[in-house]
Design an enzyme around this catalytic site. Structure first.
Site, PDB file in Angstrom:
ATOM      1  N   CYS A 148       0.835  -1.205   0.000  1.00 59.29           N
ATOM      2  CA  CYS A 148       0.000   0.000   0.000  1.00 59.29           C
ATOM      3  C   CYS A 148       0.867   1.250   0.000  1.00 59.29           C
ATOM      4  CB  CYS A 148      -0.937  -0.007   1.203  1.00 59.29           C
ATOM      5  SG  CYS A 148      -1.995   1.455   1.265  1.00 59.29           S
ATOM      6  N   CYS A 151      -0.494   4.160   2.050  1.00 57.78           N
ATOM      7  CA  CYS A 151      -0.307   4.019   3.503  1.00 57.78           C
ATOM      8  C   CYS A 151       1.149   4.271   3.889  1.00 57.78           C
ATOM      9  CB  CYS A 151      -0.663   2.609   3.988  1.00 57.78           C
ATOM     10  SG  CYS A 151      -2.068   1.866   3.189  1.00 57.78           S
ATOM     11  N   ASP A 152       2.071   3.665   3.169  1.00 60.57           N
ATOM     12  CA  ASP A 152       3.465   3.624   3.636  1.00 60.57           C
ATOM     13  C   ASP A 152       4.425   4.519   2.865  1.00 60.57           C
ATOM     14  OD1 ASP A 152       2.637   1.751   5.488  1.00 60.57           O
ATOM     15  OD2 ASP A 152       2.996   0.064   4.154  1.00 60.57           O
TER      16      ASP A 152
END
Ligand code: NDP
Length: 368
Positions: A148, A151-152
């Site tokens: 992701c 997200c990261d």
């Protein structure tokens, strides 16, 4: 052993942001929801709390200005759902029967009947299954390997570093383009010499000066150490079989997701990939009384905040349905708990025995 029988108004399957938000809303509405979550299973990638349990820092969920760890956030969601009286069962659901209401769910210990069902079973990222990819401590997953980018990608460990994205679809193009904001350079490794992504996404990717493609190539291994995270990957050219080590600081796997809908196969309408179809204007599925929220019905946004949003919608839709109010179906028709259908053009009501009556109410002005 005879199974215990339960009967509920609302049963929720899944305990990610969608399921737990549906639980918070329906518990606060006094519907006494029962939430069934999957036990921990590394192979099936299941854990109570869903995909956020394998994420580290969550920086984009509104309300957490300093960020929060994924598992910590899900613990808060769960506490909030518990506070209003959500009942939890951790079990594998072996079979569902959605042909008629009450719907029936079978687990090893229970037979659960329910008047409404909210499916929030999520989706799982597909993985390559190569050495170095597994979650820490078995591999570098969560320490330089992610599925992701949203997200990261913005994490400090990836800033101004060379990063690799695997895949040739829209997700890979989107993730690679997103990562160019932070990385020194992004390399897309694809197993063919043509992309599967839509033309518009391809064009955007080809125009990006920080993006480079490594064609006809597979990743055989992700290299690194627990201290340094990812330091490189071992590549194999699929046409020449030549191997080489390629230095990078992060690997984003973007080879697609699989919605967790095997349990409902043949019983509920899905798209070709298996995502449950909802109307877009509600969380209703093609089965009156069954609602779907979160990643199990969303192949596009897949964010914790959008999952939570549709979880809220599903609870409100279930509440409407239980209150005998009409709910919008994917077809555009509205349907009530009694089986009345309001046509998509709002012109007529079809009663459960097939009679059509006009959906027009003419009000006479007072005194007329
Ligand atoms: P796709 O299935 O479209 O693409 C997966 C990609 O990963 C393909 O290029 C495939 O290669 C590659 N791949 C699959 N398995 C492996 C493997 N084992 N090793 C190496 N490569 C592999 O998935 P997406 O997640 O990209 O998209 C899913 C759906 O969601 C699509 O309909 C897409 O359009 C949509 N979507 C839309 C977005 C948007 O509109 N903003 C954003 C993201 C997704 P190959 O091509 O060789 O099969």
């Amino acid at each position: 052993m005879s199974k215990q029988r339960l009967h509920r108004n609302v049963v929720i399957i899944g305990s990610g942001p969608a399921g737990l938000t549906a639980a918070i809303y329906s518990a606060r509405a006094n519907l006494k929801p029962l939430l069934i979550d999957a036990p921990v299973d590394a192979e099936k990638q299941t854990a109570p709390g869903g995909q956020l349990m394998i994420t580290t820092e969550v920086e984009n969920y509104p309300g957490f200005a300093e960020g929060i760890q994924g598992p910590e956030m899900m613990a808060e969601f769960r506490r909030q759902a518990e506070r209003f009286g959500t009942e939890f069962i951790e079990a594998w659901i072996e079979k569902v029967e959605l042909r008629e209401r009450p719907f029936i769910l079978h687990t090893r210990e229970y037979v659960i009947q329910t008047e409404t069902l909210i499916i929030a079973s999520g989706a799982s990222a597909k993985w390559l299954g190569i050495p170095g990819e597994a979650k820490v401590p078995d591999g570098l997953g969560g320490n330089g390997v992610s599925a992701c980018a949203t997200c990261d990608g913005p994490l400090p460990a990836f800033r101004n570093k060379p990063l690799v994205v695997v895949g040739g679809g829209d997700t890979a193009m989107e993730e690679a383009t997103f990562l160019t904001r932070y990385a020194s350079r992004v390399f897309v490794v694809h197993r063919r010499d043509k992309l599967r992504a839509s033309k518009i996404m391809q064009d955007k990717a080809f125009r990006n000066p920080k993006l480079e493609f490594i064609w006809d190539t597979a990743i055989e291994e992700i290299l690194g150490t627990p201290e340094d995270g990812v330091t490189g990957i071992r590549l194999r050219n699929l046409k020449t079989a030549a191997k080489r080590i390629f230095a990078c600081s992060g690997v984003f796997i973007a080879i697609g997701h699989k919605p967790n809908t095997d349990l409902f196969k043949g019983q509920i309408e899905t798209d070709q990939v298996g995502y449950i179809k909802t109307s877009g204007r509600s969380t209703a599925t093609n089965i009156p009384g069954v609602f779907a929220s979160g990643d199990v019905q969303d192949s596009i946004y897949r964010q914790a905040v959008t999952a939570a949003g549709t979880g809220c919608m599903a609870a409100l839709d279930a509440e409407r349905f239980l209150d005998h109010l009409p709910v919008m179906m994917p077809s555009g028709e509205e349907v009530t708990r009694e089986g009345e259908h309001i046509t998509a053009d709002q012109e007529a009501i079809i009663t459960p025995d097939g009679h059509m009556i006009p959906n027009k109410t003419e009000y006479a002005a007072p005194g007329e």
